[in-house]
Write an enzyme that holds these catalytic residues in place. Structure first.
Site, PDB file in Angstrom:
ATOM      1  N   CYS A 128       0.819  -1.227   0.000  1.00 43.73           N
ATOM      2  CA  CYS A 128       0.000   0.000   0.000  1.00 43.73           C
ATOM      3  C   CYS A 128       0.849   1.273   0.000  1.00 43.73           C
ATOM      4  O   CYS A 128       0.566   2.216  -0.749  1.00 43.73           O
ATOM      5  CB  CYS A 128      -0.956  -0.017   1.188  1.00 43.73           C
ATOM      6  SG  CYS A 128      -0.170  -0.464   2.742  1.00 43.73           S
ATOM      7  N   HIS A 241      -2.986   6.361   4.620  1.00 41.95           N
ATOM      8  CA  HIS A 241      -1.570   6.570   4.939  1.00 41.95           C
ATOM      9  C   HIS A 241      -1.122   7.936   4.407  1.00 41.95           C
ATOM     10  O   HIS A 241      -1.554   8.363   3.330  1.00 41.95           O
ATOM     11  CB  HIS A 241      -0.692   5.525   4.221  1.00 41.95           C
ATOM     12  CG  HIS A 241      -0.828   4.128   4.727  1.00 41.95           C
ATOM     13  ND1 HIS A 241      -1.581   3.761   5.818  1.00 41.95           N
ATOM     14  CD2 HIS A 241      -0.252   2.981   4.269  1.00 41.95           C
ATOM     15  CE1 HIS A 241      -1.473   2.455   6.002  1.00 41.95           C
ATOM     16  NE2 HIS A 241      -0.682   1.951   5.079  1.00 41.95           N
TER      17      HIS A 241
END
Ligand code: A2P
Length: 333
Positions: A128, A241
């Site tokens: 990710c 994130h």
């Protein structure tokens, strides 16, 4: 052409998001099979106003399946993906099991969609943090080759799966109630704290997450020379994130040129409102697919004009996992 789809890890954080994204993007599904561990067999999950029963994943789960989306960890992929391929399915795998294997495409559709054609049954979805960095850096690399990246991440707890999110919520409740804080998944308290990504630290002193960002980016960009150093940190944020990225280009680069390139780049949204001090944030990155980019500025620590600093935020369950995998599946069709 509608296809028979299986989701492996359908009860997990990414598995659930696969379903949202398949529905949102109107993915042409003929039949849908939801697979998880024996613990979840018999549970029901709704998809587009139809109720499906979760089945236990076995080696025989893939008869007549054409696309199998895996997100149940590397060990499950290693054990079951070969059975899916043998049954004739193409596997798009979200784990790290096959990412660095020669001959297995590792794909960010905005970067290297052509690699999909070379698949021999398995296509790997990158880490990710790697995806969230690659989407905005790639269009810059196309214009002015990136020589070096120094990145620091601020990674949400749901990157560790549904249990990570649960642990943050439980610790927040305990903290608010003045009760002792229990740790089950993470090695340290996450509420009111942050800590280095808790993957194994290798001989170079970098943890596995950091080395994934290095090795995977080189493979996706097809550039083994790009120098990358990463510091990956888990923060008490439910979702999305963030990354601080320092870029060294081959030639001088200006913040205006970066903004101009990124304003037209696929998968990117500029959020760089200096007057309002409004820049990429996890809250605004969550629940959508674009990587938000801002704080674009010259790196004043160098006098050759080749350094740029920027800050990005991306939903790691969507673009960092499920959306990226569904985009790959769409290209396969
Ligand atoms: P289960 O819910 O039955 O444990 P997350 O990343 O959010 O933790 O989710 C992991 C997903 O992978 C879940 O759907 C989980 O199913 C599934 N899973 C984990 N181990 C296995 C396994 N050995 N076989 C099949 N599915 C698994």
């Amino acid at each position: 052409m509608a296809v028979n789809v299986a989701i492996v890890g359908a009860t997990g954080a990414v598995g659930q998001e696969f379903l949202n994204i398949l529905a949102e993007r109107n993915f042409p599904i003929k039949t849908l099979k939801l697979l998880a561990s024996a613990r979840s067999a018999g549970k029901t999950i709704d998809y587009r106003s139809q109720t499906y029963t979760v089945e236990e994943l076995t080696h025989d789960s893939f008869k007549d399946i054409q696309i199998a989306l895996f997100s149940a960890g590397g060990a499950t992929t290693k054990e079951f993906a070969p059975s899916a391929v043998k049954a004739g399915a193409v596997v798009v795998d979200n784990s790290s099991a096959y990412r660095m294997k020669d001959g297995i495409p590792l794909v960010v559709p905005e970067v290297n969609p052509e690699a999909i054609k070379k698949h021999v049954g398995i296509i790997a979805n990158p880490n990710c943090s790697t995806i969230i960095m690659n989407v905005p850096v790639w269009p810059l690399h196309q214009v002015n080759r990136v020589r070096r990246l120094v990145v620091s991440t601020y990674q949400a707890v749901s990157g560790a799966g549904a249990w990570g999110l649960y642990e943050l919520e439980q610790q927040m409740k305990s903290h608010a109630a003045g009760e002792p804080i229990k740790k089950e998944l993470f090695p340290h308290q996450i509420v009111n704290n942050l800590f280095s990504h808790n993957t194994t630290i290798g001989p170079e002193g970098y943890n596995e997450e950091e080395m994934k960002m290095v090795k995977e980016t080189r493979k996706i960009f097809g550039d083994s020379k790009i120098m990358i150093a990463a510091t990956c940190v888990r923060v008490p944020i439910p979702r999305a994130h963030c990354e601080s990225i320092n870029i060294e280009f081959s030639q001088p680069m200006t913040p205006d040129r970066v903004r101009q390139i990124l304003s037209k780049a696929p998968g990117v949204k500029l959020v760089d409102r200096i007057e309002e001090n409004h820049f990429p944030m996890p809250l605004e990155a969550s629940g959508q697919d674009l990587v938000l980019v801002g704080r674009i500025r010259q790196d004043i620590s160098r006098d050759d004009g080749r350094g740029i600093e920027m800050f990005v935020a991306g939903d790691q369950i969507r673009k960092g996992a499920a959306t990226n995998a569904v985009q790959i599946a769409e290209k396969l069709l």
